[in-house]
Design a protein around this motif. Sequence first.
Motif, mmCIF file in Angstrom:
data_model
loop_
_atom_site.group_PDB
_atom_site.id
_atom_site.type_symbol
_atom_site.label_atom_id
_atom_site.label_comp_id
_atom_site.label_asym_id
_atom_site.label_seq_id
_atom_site.Cartn_x
_atom_site.Cartn_y
_atom_site.Cartn_z
ATOM 1 N N SER A 159 -4.108 5.090 10.600
ATOM 2 C CA SER A 159 -3.736 3.743 10.167
ATOM 3 C C SER A 159 -3.019 3.789 8.822
ATOM 4 N N TYR A 182 -7.295 -3.931 9.868
ATOM 5 C CA TYR A 182 -7.248 -2.577 10.437
ATOM 6 C C TYR A 182 -6.658 -2.612 11.849
ATOM 7 N N LYS A 237 -3.037 -1.006 13.417
ATOM 8 C CA LYS A 237 -2.986 -0.184 14.631
ATOM 9 C C LYS A 237 -2.035 -0.794 15.674
#
Length: 331
Positions: free
Chosen positions: A171, A204, A208
Amino acid sequence: MIPVTSFAGKTVAVFGLGGSGLASCHALKAGGAEVIAADDNADNVARAAQAGFTTADLRTVSWVNFAALILTPGAPLTHPAPHWSVLKAREAGVEVIGDVELFCRERRRHAPNAPFVAITGTNGKSTTTALIAHLMKVAGYDTQMGGNIGTAILSLEPPRMGRVHVVEMSSYQIDLTPSLDPSVGILINISEDHIDRHGTLEHYAAVKERLVAGVQQGGAAIVGVDDIWCRNIADRLDRAGNRVVRISVKNPLPDGLYVEHETIVRAQGAARSEIARLGGIGSLRGLHNAQNAACASACALAMDVASDVRQNGRRSFPGLAHRLEQVGRRG
């Protein structure tokens, strides 16, 4: 090495002089850029100086002539607070990018249709990356594997037709690659991780998502849908008109690839076909590896790899060191 020609004649700051940072310095210099190298670690600065690069304390120099800051993924971009070099860059209006972004720009300049597979996920990235690279080698491709799995991407050979780059991305790396555009993008799964660096699970997951959302037109976005985050991402990609291949190891799918009794099944409407058998492949034991294998199989299908090559490649896959390796047999 991949010479970075997109900054030819310009001055570029590189912060973080580990493996990928030093590789970025060499690639930028080979492409005609002037490099100013920096690190908080004095030993890394000394190594860069010994390699012939100009080094400086970026806290004290003028940023007016910098065209970009190439930042190590290890330095925070947003959370818990931006690294001091990021703040300096923002004050000066200098873009902050990473080494994979440099690769993407070179690919677009010189070989925009060269195959580029990018893989991410909370778990299984390395095994899936290694398995795809293995399948591509068995299929006869000149295969370059790197990124988060070990070899810095700019240390690989340059993109060209007939050569496939198989790149694992964390990430942190995705965050530094604003124009990420693989021909095949794979998002294996999402679970709570790296919240210290992204602030929330929502952020997060959004980072992605960018890997599969950026897939080139005509390419394939492969998404494991056994968690709610990835299911929602797959649905959003569908609504946006992207080509999405869903993967499940928990439930049959009306469309996509799923695993049933150690067999990878392809569903296309009412039609069902066996893609691969995983029984007896020691390097792919367990449900987690079934998910990895299904994602790799979807990639091989998208790359038009023949069925016998796919199966032979899976059976000859040695696996990664210390990942369910068989060390002996008793009795």
